[in-house]
Design a protein around this motif. Structure first.
Motif, PDB file in Angstrom:
ATOM      1  N   CYS A 174      43.736  33.924  44.694  1.00  0.00           N
ATOM      2  CA  CYS A 174      43.215  34.776  45.582  1.00  0.00           C
ATOM      3  C   CYS A 174      42.000  34.316  46.590  1.00  0.00           C
ATOM      4  O   CYS A 174      41.665  34.373  47.588  1.00  0.00           O
ATOM      5  CB  CYS A 174      42.740  36.280  44.882  1.00  0.00           C
ATOM      6  SG  CYS A 174      43.977  37.019  44.467  1.00  0.00           S
ATOM      7  N   PRO A 234      37.353  22.962  48.488  1.00  0.00           N
ATOM      8  CA  PRO A 234      36.110  22.594  48.984  1.00  0.00           C
ATOM      9  C   PRO A 234      35.355  23.689  49.424  1.00  0.00           C
ATOM     10  O   PRO A 234      35.780  24.985  49.362  1.00  0.00           O
ATOM     11  CB  PRO A 234      36.673  22.072  50.477  1.00  0.00           C
ATOM     12  CG  PRO A 234      38.298  22.924  50.656  1.00  0.00           C
ATOM     13  CD  PRO A 234      38.603  23.207  49.272  1.00  0.00           C
ATOM     14  N   PRO A 235      34.036  23.805  49.886  1.00  0.00           N
ATOM     15  CA  PRO A 235      33.253  24.843  50.289  1.00  0.00           C
ATOM     16  C   PRO A 235      33.996  25.206  51.597  1.00  0.00           C
ATOM     17  O   PRO A 235      34.307  24.390  52.370  1.00  0.00           O
ATOM     18  CB  PRO A 235      31.954  24.245  50.739  1.00  0.00           C
ATOM     19  CG  PRO A 235      31.924  22.941  49.914  1.00  0.00           C
ATOM     20  CD  PRO A 235      33.301  22.449  49.657  1.00  0.00           C
ATOM     21  N   ILE A 236      34.155  26.470  51.589  1.00  0.00           N
ATOM     22  CA  ILE A 236      34.768  27.153  52.901  1.00  0.00           C
ATOM     23  C   ILE A 236      33.535  28.015  53.705  1.00  0.00           C
ATOM     24  O   ILE A 236      33.431  29.315  53.163  1.00  0.00           O
ATOM     25  CB  ILE A 236      36.026  28.040  52.517  1.00  0.00           C
ATOM     26  CG1 ILE A 236      37.201  26.999  51.957  1.00  0.00           C
ATOM     27  CG2 ILE A 236      36.608  28.599  54.023  1.00  0.00           C
ATOM     28  CD1 ILE A 236      38.161  27.765  51.330  1.00  0.00           C
ATOM     29  N   TRP A 293      42.183  28.743  51.939  1.00  0.00           N
ATOM     30  CA  TRP A 293      42.570  27.864  50.786  1.00  0.00           C
ATOM     31  C   TRP A 293      44.032  27.769  50.388  1.00  0.00           C
ATOM     32  O   TRP A 293      44.658  27.046  49.999  1.00  0.00           O
ATOM     33  CB  TRP A 293      41.643  28.243  49.768  1.00  0.00           C
ATOM     34  CG  TRP A 293      41.977  27.849  48.455  1.00  0.00           C
ATOM     35  CD1 TRP A 293      41.522  26.602  47.529  1.00  0.00           C
ATOM     36  CD2 TRP A 293      43.054  28.468  47.470  1.00  0.00           C
ATOM     37  NE1 TRP A 293      41.884  26.363  46.455  1.00  0.00           N
ATOM     38  CE2 TRP A 293      42.943  27.389  46.286  1.00  0.00           C
ATOM     39  CE3 TRP A 293      43.943  29.407  47.078  1.00  0.00           C
ATOM     40  CZ2 TRP A 293      43.606  27.505  45.214  1.00  0.00           C
ATOM     41  CZ3 TRP A 293      44.785  29.550  46.246  1.00  0.00           C
ATOM     42  CH2 TRP A 293      44.750  28.745  45.153  1.00  0.00           C
ATOM     43  N   MET A 294      44.842  28.919  50.990  1.00  0.00           N
ATOM     44  CA  MET A 294      46.156  28.978  50.564  1.00  0.00           C
ATOM     45  C   MET A 294      46.812  28.133  51.392  1.00  0.00           C
ATOM     46  O   MET A 294      47.770  27.374  51.137  1.00  0.00           O
ATOM     47  CB  MET A 294      46.613  30.444  50.472  1.00  0.00           C
ATOM     48  CG  MET A 294      48.158  30.574  49.929  1.00  0.00           C
ATOM     49  SD  MET A 294      48.795  32.098  49.916  1.00  0.00           S
ATOM     50  CE  MET A 294      48.122  32.550  48.155  1.00  0.00           C
ATOM     51  N   GLN A 333      39.523  39.131  43.029  1.00  0.00           N
ATOM     52  CA  GLN A 333      40.015  39.987  44.027  1.00  0.00           C
ATOM     53  C   GLN A 333      41.166  40.650  43.247  1.00  0.00           C
ATOM     54  O   GLN A 333      40.906  42.022  43.058  1.00  0.00           O
ATOM     55  CB  GLN A 333      40.422  39.122  44.996  1.00  0.00           C
ATOM     56  CG  GLN A 333      39.592  38.554  45.972  1.00  0.00           C
ATOM     57  CD  GLN A 333      40.053  37.555  47.301  1.00  0.00           C
ATOM     58  OE1 GLN A 333      40.967  37.922  47.627  1.00  0.00           O
ATOM     59  NE2 GLN A 333      39.168  36.929  47.723  1.00  0.00           N
ATOM     60  N   GLN A 337      38.588  33.277  53.084  1.00  0.00           N
ATOM     61  CA  GLN A 337      38.382  31.980  52.322  1.00  0.00           C
ATOM     62  C   GLN A 337      39.838  31.897  51.391  1.00  0.00           C
ATOM     63  O   GLN A 337      40.190  30.771  51.368  1.00  0.00           O
ATOM     64  CB  GLN A 337      37.302  32.038  51.271  1.00  0.00           C
ATOM     65  CG  GLN A 337      35.959  31.760  51.738  1.00  0.00           C
ATOM     66  CD  GLN A 337      34.807  32.719  51.048  1.00  0.00           C
ATOM     67  OE1 GLN A 337      34.949  33.016  50.069  1.00  0.00           O
ATOM     68  NE2 GLN A 337      33.563  32.012  51.351  1.00  0.00           N
ATOM     69  N   GLY A 338      40.343  32.769  50.778  1.00  0.00           N
ATOM     70  CA  GLY A 338      41.276  32.914  50.139  1.00  0.00           C
ATOM     71  C   GLY A 338      42.789  32.518  50.900  1.00  0.00           C
ATOM     72  O   GLY A 338      43.529  31.592  50.706  1.00  0.00           O
ATOM     73  N   GLU A 376      34.965  38.085  54.130  1.00  0.00           N
ATOM     74  CA  GLU A 376      34.640  36.675  53.619  1.00  0.00           C
ATOM     75  C   GLU A 376      35.713  36.090  52.652  1.00  0.00           C
ATOM     76  O   GLU A 376      36.379  35.059  52.703  1.00  0.00           O
ATOM     77  CB  GLU A 376      33.367  36.540  53.164  1.00  0.00           C
ATOM     78  CG  GLU A 376      32.186  36.486  54.199  1.00  0.00           C
ATOM     79  CD  GLU A 376      31.010  36.471  53.626  1.00  0.00           C
ATOM     80  OE1 GLU A 376      30.032  36.596  54.455  1.00  0.00           O
ATOM     81  OE2 GLU A 376      30.969  36.029  52.358  1.00  0.00           O
ATOM     82  N   GLY A 377      35.894  36.972  51.458  1.00  0.00           N
ATOM     83  CA  GLY A 377      36.690  36.469  50.597  1.00  0.00           C
ATOM     84  C   GLY A 377      38.205  36.434  50.958  1.00  0.00           C
ATOM     85  O   GLY A 377      39.012  35.574  50.485  1.00  0.00           O
ATOM     86  N   GLN A 378      38.809  37.124  51.677  1.00  0.00           N
ATOM     87  CA  GLN A 378      40.107  37.411  52.274  1.00  0.00           C
ATOM     88  C   GLN A 378      40.179  35.673  53.156  1.00  0.00           C
ATOM     89  O   GLN A 378      41.138  35.221  52.905  1.00  0.00           O
ATOM     90  CB  GLN A 378      40.583  38.395  53.092  1.00  0.00           C
ATOM     91  CG  GLN A 378      40.507  39.605  52.270  1.00  0.00           C
ATOM     92  CD  GLN A 378      41.771  39.453  51.225  1.00  0.00           C
ATOM     93  OE1 GLN A 378      42.824  39.170  51.570  1.00  0.00           O
ATOM     94  NE2 GLN A 378      41.308  39.745  50.031  1.00  0.00           N
ATOM     95  N   LEU A 423      32.235  39.687  44.296  1.00  0.00           N
ATOM     96  CA  LEU A 423      33.649  39.185  44.728  1.00  0.00           C
ATOM     97  C   LEU A 423      34.198  38.016  44.119  1.00  0.00           C
ATOM     98  O   LEU A 423      34.922  37.265  44.680  1.00  0.00           O
ATOM     99  CB  LEU A 423      33.890  39.229  46.282  1.00  0.00           C
ATOM    100  CG  LEU A 423      35.280  39.970  46.556  1.00  0.00           C
ATOM    101  CD1 LEU A 423      35.684  41.317  46.053  1.00  0.00           C
ATOM    102  CD2 LEU A 423      35.573  39.751  48.074  1.00  0.00           C
ATOM    103  N   ALA A 466      34.146  41.460  51.546  1.00  0.00           N
ATOM    104  CA  ALA A 466      35.700  41.426  51.188  1.00  0.00           C
ATOM    105  C   ALA A 466      36.399  40.579  52.354  1.00  0.00           C
ATOM    106  O   ALA A 466      37.198  39.694  52.073  1.00  0.00           O
ATOM    107  CB  ALA A 466      36.278  42.732  51.142  1.00  0.00           C
TER     108      ALA A 466
END
Lengths: 324, 794, 156
Positions: free
Chosen positions: C138, B708-710, B673-674, C100, B669-670, B665-667, C97, B663
């Motif tokens: 997200c 892009p890849p992050i 990206w934002m 989100q 990356q998000g 990592e997901g946050q 994941l 999670a």
């Protein structure tokens, strides 16, 4: 949520039935709906009846004979993008089709719909509340073009991706009404007026598109400028068909979209025949384009950018195609 | 059946560890199967359709709103106006100047004026059209400069100069700092306004029971508690009459961290119509509701020694705030507080101006207040590094905080992994080997950022703990986590379940989370300023520890030993050093004996030393734990089209401890990206106050095609106050992207852009302006056509 | 305007629905059939959240007139799980994941489903092209790409 205004709906199985239905005032043709339905949702269009052309098998054919193409107006962009014959004969058309919006649009949107796409403008593609608050506009319900308030015409931009390719390739359109069909150069389908950019008569639809067989060795390509890698309409789109023989241009057709209220074939490219593709030629090409494009303030991206990038893309594409 | 025998027949399951393991979301199955019900999806029975009538005028006096004709239409059940509300609102108690429906004046185009409830959509539309509105227009102000100009009309009578808040902060001797510097540079930066763009459309379903005079509201909120308070205030109800439920929410990013007008409007419509009303907004209305990041102008001056050490900072920030207060004063305070607290700096002078304009109100957006000043600060550091011949990494390393540390503005730093973040991205990106060697048109840039793990002072200071979690354990031997924390996709429910499971060494399967229903769950301040992991995580930790104590004591009692003798192993426990063992079900049974259902509460509050200093506005920016991040961005730039392509991003984020690395990592990356969206393509635009880009074609959120890849490296600095050492991970990665991108573009083509977004038209204009300048310079130097070295290219 | 009887084949089941001629597929799915997994995130054709399959091809339910897809095989997110088992894509989006907040997820998965049926082992460029019309706010898309890849590997 966001329901459409009321209209009657018909889904004829033949072109003749469709034409008969469309002859009635207030009727409007719909195919994939990807251009029309957003406008319906925004209250821009209020047809009494929609005639869905999606059930007409005759419009759904791709035919190829010795390089000449006959394309039904109902062929989807997804099919155009994937068809092996088109990839061989006119790869630019496949490229252009693939560059439209996203995959879910392309599996619904059709050739005919794309050619007849409504012009677009930031003062027009807005909700009814918005347009009313802005005093409507020349294209719909008002008398001022907010893009050029001093002028007398609508400057909404045509933004279809397929037309420039077909114009560059010298295509013709077969149109149909209840009275019969006619065949016209594709260019004659359009005029430089954002509020009435199609020359089709009321009830007339595009049924087929004919692309003549290419000169041997013809190459083609399509490039579009857009802010994102997908979804966006072209800020400027350029199609090129090119034949180079013995180091000199034998044939050059350039089609443009996104910059004017109509797509158009660049005039004056015959003057390049016999010349090599070099910096001097590309500079002349850029000048020619600068003279003929007239992007206005109809997008959130500045118009000068669309003007500049149109020639940059054309130059690049011609150079790339010449290099093979 | 009672378990009399305390020795087990089968081998007990080993203890389970949940913290640090890559854990899918506890509500992920609902999301991928389509079973997740968001507000607009709720099967709440028949509802009336609500619609909002909006002002076509940017600024004006409301002379009349006449609903007579509308009310006479078939199927129309209610029409309400501002007069139907009891009080104005605003998330910050001292700046409540907004009515759910405009009263007296309208202050932006699209401001809600009246609302209708009808039996179906067509009737609602007809009613909207039938309400007669008479507004006398006033001059409107669309830029901060216009609004600040002498003699400009006032949006709010009590706010002279249209200044919502002016901030003056001085720390240390700024003049001496600049005098001691080897290089002083001053630049101006501009950032366009951006919006949250959460994909779920706004929606509220409100149900008024006339017989009981009770209101139930389901809404898309990130802050159900603030919404609850605001509903009571604006509708003139007692809080006990209200129940607020937050179902699945399709993203927030700050759009929903304050109670929004449509939520109160839905409730008032339900009351007026004596029934249930569903109010769904269009995407355009989302852009009219707005609350995004304000257009910001920053003038920044930094003094630096040859070593890279920052001696002084002088900044002036102007935010175009829109028509109402909202979070505005917090935004302008955050901009000052987080401008410099990332580094050790000598002295600071900050002037901030939050300006009222006739545009949709701005508010909090991911990275609240700190993103645009970070762009300025990091960009200027990059430029100064170049002038001094220093590597940008060296400049950052010259100013690192070493915890524990008290910043100039009295913010407490207890952990800081920025040094490790810098090392990680420098290495991962191949910075030393690759930078400056990628050839024309390709470049690398870097920047740093930080963010709070929750604002140390809550918006509504009631003296209550900052976070409360209840755990319920009953005969079924399952543990229910009752929390008011709003999961808006960031995974807070998952995290709380993990924390509880970890403390009790139980498998996640035993834990259920019930969240955000004011009738069931403890109050929570909401999901904002990245407070949930840290604060609610700590409360869950304490609740689980409390529950464990109860269970251990019960086991000890049953096995007739002291609690200290119990070796707790989750699914079972034993008397240490013996084979006397009870399984979990037996322990639960023992614990329930005599008392019945167990309910254990855990609470947490930020320690006073983390709550900031004593000066005015000192609370904003204060937090119990700062996250840190560094990133490197690689770009290629097409100088003929102005197109920037982000090839790759390397980001390292100090999240204290990664409770759920998946999670986190997901946050991260998000967030990165934002930041890319803001840096490259996103921008709201207005035509005389009408939003031009109120849709997802013209408001250009990046698509997957150009994203892009992050690559994420997680740095674990183990914060002493964080739950298991954890800090925030959802926001801090955002801020560094825009400056890293601008630095990368500069590295690629030698051109420094100080305006966001770097959209192709803006960049091409800058490239061409430079070409013209170079030509001019060459002409002046008498060398037409000569190659002029680019000023900023090393 | 009189309603018409529509016969729609959704997730392998025939439904007869009295609907307006101007009804959109998204509204029929959500309101008449209760299939609220199909989402609406924009004012028409901008976000991809309403992506469903029509005869296996991705389509935007918010731009599709329900009457125009009579007799076609319509599939929504609710139809992917078979006998209580999530599809490979659903499993992968959950475990990696790829979701989100979950709001774009049904549309994203349906677009990916269309891709994998045509191209069982897509490369990254093909994944990007197939999902280019689906906005996610997200994830930054990184884990979405990973999820589709993982699903492609897991599919028989």
């Amino acid at each position: 949520m966001g329901a459409l205004p009321e209209f009657a709906f018909a889904r004829p199985a033949t072109l003749a039935e469709a034409c008969a239905l469309l002859a009635v005032e207030g009727a409007r043709a719909v195919a994939g709906g990807t251009d029309l339905v957003p406008n319906l949702r925004r209250g821009i269009e209020r047809p009494a009846q929609l005639v869905d052309l999606g059930g007409i098998a005759a419009l759904d054919r791709i035919e190829e004979r010795d390089g000449a193409l006959a394309l039904g107006a109902g062929v989807t962009l997804a099919r155009l993008a994937d068809d092996a014959r088109i990839a061989r004969v006119l790869p630019a058309l496949a490229e252009a089709a693939r560059s439209v919006a996203g995959p879910a649009h392309r599996s619904a949107a059709t050739l005919g719909g794309n050619l007849c796409q409504d012009t677009r403008c930031v003062f027009y593609n807005q909700s009814e509340w918005w347009r009313r608050a802005n005093g409507w506009c020349l294209k719909r319900d008002g008398d001022t073009c907010h893009v050029a308030p001093q002028g007398r015409r609508c400057h909404a931009a045509y933004s279809g991706d397929l037309a420039p390719v077909l114009l560059a390739a010298g295509a013709e359109a077969e149109t149909a009404t209840a009275a019969g069909t006619r065949r016209v150069p594709l260019a004659d389908l359009y005029r430089e007026d954002g509020a009435a950019h199609l020359t089709l008569a009321p009830g007339e639809i595009v049924a087929r598109v004919f692309v003549p067989a290419p000169t041997p060795g013809r190459r083609s390509g399509y490039r579009k400028a857009r802010a994102r890698g997908a979804v966006d309409f072209p800020l400027a789109g350029v199609a090129v068909v090119l034949v180079v023989r013995d180091g000199a241009i034998a044939e050059l057709g350039v089609g443009l979209t996104g910059t004017n209220s109509r797509p158009f074939r660049l005039a004056g490219t015959e003057g390049f025949v016999g010349q090599p593709v070099d910096d001097a030629l590309l500079a002349s090409l850029a000048k020619l384009i600068q003279k003929q494009v007239s992007p206005m303030r109809s997008t959130v991206t500045q118009s000068y950018y669309r003007r500049q990038v149109a020639s940059v893309l054309a130059q690049r594409l011609v150079r790339e195609l010449a290099a093979g | 059946m009672r378990h009399e025998d305390v020795s087990l027949r089968r081998a007990p399951a080993p203890p389970t560890h949940s913290i640090g393991s890559r854990t899918p979301l506890v509500d992920g199955i609902e999301k991928v199967t389509g079973r997740a019900r968001y507000t607009a999806d709720l099967p709440l029975g028949p509802t009336l359709v609500g619609r909002i009538g909006r002002s076509p005028v940017a600024h004006g006096v409301i002379r009349r709103i006449d609903a007579t004709r509308a009310l006479a239409l078939p199927g129309v059940r209610a029409v309400i106006t501002g007069e139907d509300f009891a009080a104005p609102y605003g998330v910050i108690p001292i700046s409540q100047n907004e009515w759910p429906l405009a009263r007296g004046k309208v202050r932006y185009r699209g401001e809600p004026l009246f609302a209708v409830a009808a039996e179906d959509e067509a009737a609602a539309e007809a009613a909207l059209a039938a309400v007669a509105v008479d507004i006398e227009p006033l001059p409107a102000l669309f830029t901060a400069a216009e609004a600040r100009a002498p003699g400009a009309p006032l949006l709010h009578e009590n706010k002279p100069g249209n200044i919502e808040r002016e901030v003056e902060q001085d720390f240390g001797d700024v003049a001496a700092g600049f005098a001691a510097a080897d290089l002083v540079l001053e630049r101006r930066y501009e950032c366009a306004e951006v919006a949250h763009g959460q994909i779920e459309l706004n929606a509220t379903v409100a149900h008024w029971e006339p017989e009981r005079e009770r209101l139930t509201v389901h809404s898309v909120t990130q802050v159900p508690y603030y919404l609850h308070l605001t509903l009571a205030q604006t509708l003139g109800l007692d809080s006990s009459q209200i129940r607020v439920v937050k179902p699945f929410v399709g993203g927030g990013f700050g759009h929903r961290v304050e109670p929004l007008n449509f939520e109160m409007v839905a409730a008032a419509l339900a009351r007026a119509a004596s029934g249930a009303v569903k109010l769904e907004l269009t995407r355009e209305e989302g852009f009219l509701t707005h609350r995004g990041r304000p257009a910001t102008e920053t003038r920044l001056k930094i003094g630096m020694k040859r070593s890279g050490e920052i001696t002084a900072v002088d900044a002036e920030v102007v935010q175009r705030g829109g028509a109402y207060g909202g979070y505005g004063l917090v935004t302008i305070l955050y901009a000052g507080a987080l401008l410099h607290a990332l580094y050790k700096v000598g002295a600071v002078r900050y002037r901030g101006y939050r300006v009222y304009t006739n545009l949709p109100p701005c508010g909090a957006m991911r990275g609240h207040g700190a993103v645009n000043v970070r762009f300025a600060f990091e960009s200027l550091l990059d430029e100064m590094a170049a002038e001094l011949g220093l590597d940008p990494f060296v400049v950052r390393r010259a100013n690192l905080i070493e915890p524990p540390y008290r910043t100039l503005n009295d913010l407490q730093v207890n952990s800081c992994g920025l040094a490790q973040c810098l090392d990680a991205v420098e290495q991962a990106s191949g910075w030393r080997e690759r930078r400056g060697k990628l050839g024309r048109g390709r470049g690398l840039g870097m920047a740093c950022s930080h963010y709070v793990s929750g604002s140390a002072k809550p918006v509504h200071w009631s003296g209550e703990p900052h976070a409360v979690v209840n755990l319920k354990l009953d005969f079924d031997t399952g543990i229910t986590v009752l929390t008011g924390a709003s999961d808006i996709g960031q995974g807070s429910s998952t995290l709380l379940a993990q924390v509880v499971a970890e403390v009790l060494l139980l498998p996640m399967a035993r834990i259920r989370v019930v969240a955000t229903d004011s009738a069931l769950t403890p109050k929570d301040n909401g999901s904002y300023s990245s407070r949930v992991s840290f604060m609610v995580g700590n409360a869950a930790l304490r609740a689980a520890q409390g529950l464990k104590r109860v269970l251990v004591e019960a086991a000890a009692k049953r096995m007739e030993v002291e609690p200290d003798d119990i070796d707790w192993q989750g699914e079972s426990c034993c008397v240490a050093g013996t084979d006397r063992r009870m399984d979990f079900a037996q322990v639960v049974q023992a614990a329930l004996a005599d008392t019945g259902t167990l309910t254990v509460k855990g609470t947490w509050s930020t320690p006073p030393e983390t709550q900031g200093g004593k000066f005015r506005g000192a609370a904003v920016g204060s937090t119990a734990g700062f996250s840190y991040a560094a990133q490197v961005v690689e770009v290629s730039v097409d100088e003929d089209t102005g197109m920037v392509r982000v090839e790759r991003v390397w980001v390292a984020h100090d999240c204290g401890r990664a409770l759920n690395p998946l999670a986190v990592e997901g946050q991260v990356q998000g967030a990165v990206w934002m930041g890319m969206g803001q840096a490259l393509s996103e921008e709201t635009r207005y035509h005389a106050g009408l939003p031009l880009a109120a849709n997802f074609l013209d408001y250009r959120i990046p698509t997957i095609a150009e994203s892009p890849p992050i690559e994420v490296t997680l740095v674990e600095s183990m914060d002493p106050l964080g739950p298991f050492g954890a800090k925030e991970a959802s926001e801090g990665g955002l801020h560094a992207f825009p400056p890293a991108l601008a630095a990368a573009v500069c590295d690629a083509i030698g051109l420094r852009v100080r305006e966001l977004p770097l959209s192709p038209d803006r960049l091409l204009e800058a490239i061409q302006a430079r070409r013209r300048e170079e030509k001019l310079r060459a002409l002046r130097a008498g060398r037409p056509g000569a190659d002029v070295p680019e000023a900023e290219r090393r | 305007m009189p309603k018409r009887l529509l016969t729609l084949a959704v997730n392998g089941r025939r439904h007869e629905i009295a609907a307006d001629g101007h009804a959109l597929l998204v509204d029929v799915l959500r309101d008449a059939l209760g299939l609220t997994g199909t989402k609406q995130g924009c004012d028409g054709g901008e976000c991809g959240a309403c992506t469903v399959l029509v005869d296996g091809a991705p389509r935007l339910a918010c731009l599709t007139l329900a009457a125009s897809v009579e007799g076609r095989a319509i599939e929504t997110i609710e139809g992917l799980a078979r006998s209580g088992r999530m599809s490979a894509l659903q499993q992968a989006f959950h475990e990696r994941l790829g979701t989100q907040c979950g709001f774009c997820t049904p549309g994203m998965i349906m677009a990916a489903e269309a891709l994998l049926r045509r191209t069982p082992h897509p490369d990254e460029a093909e994944i990007r092209e197939a999902l280019a019309g689906n906005l996610c706010r997200c994830t930054g898309y990184v884990k979405i790409i990973e999820s589709v890849r993982a699903a492609a590997e897991a599919r028989p």
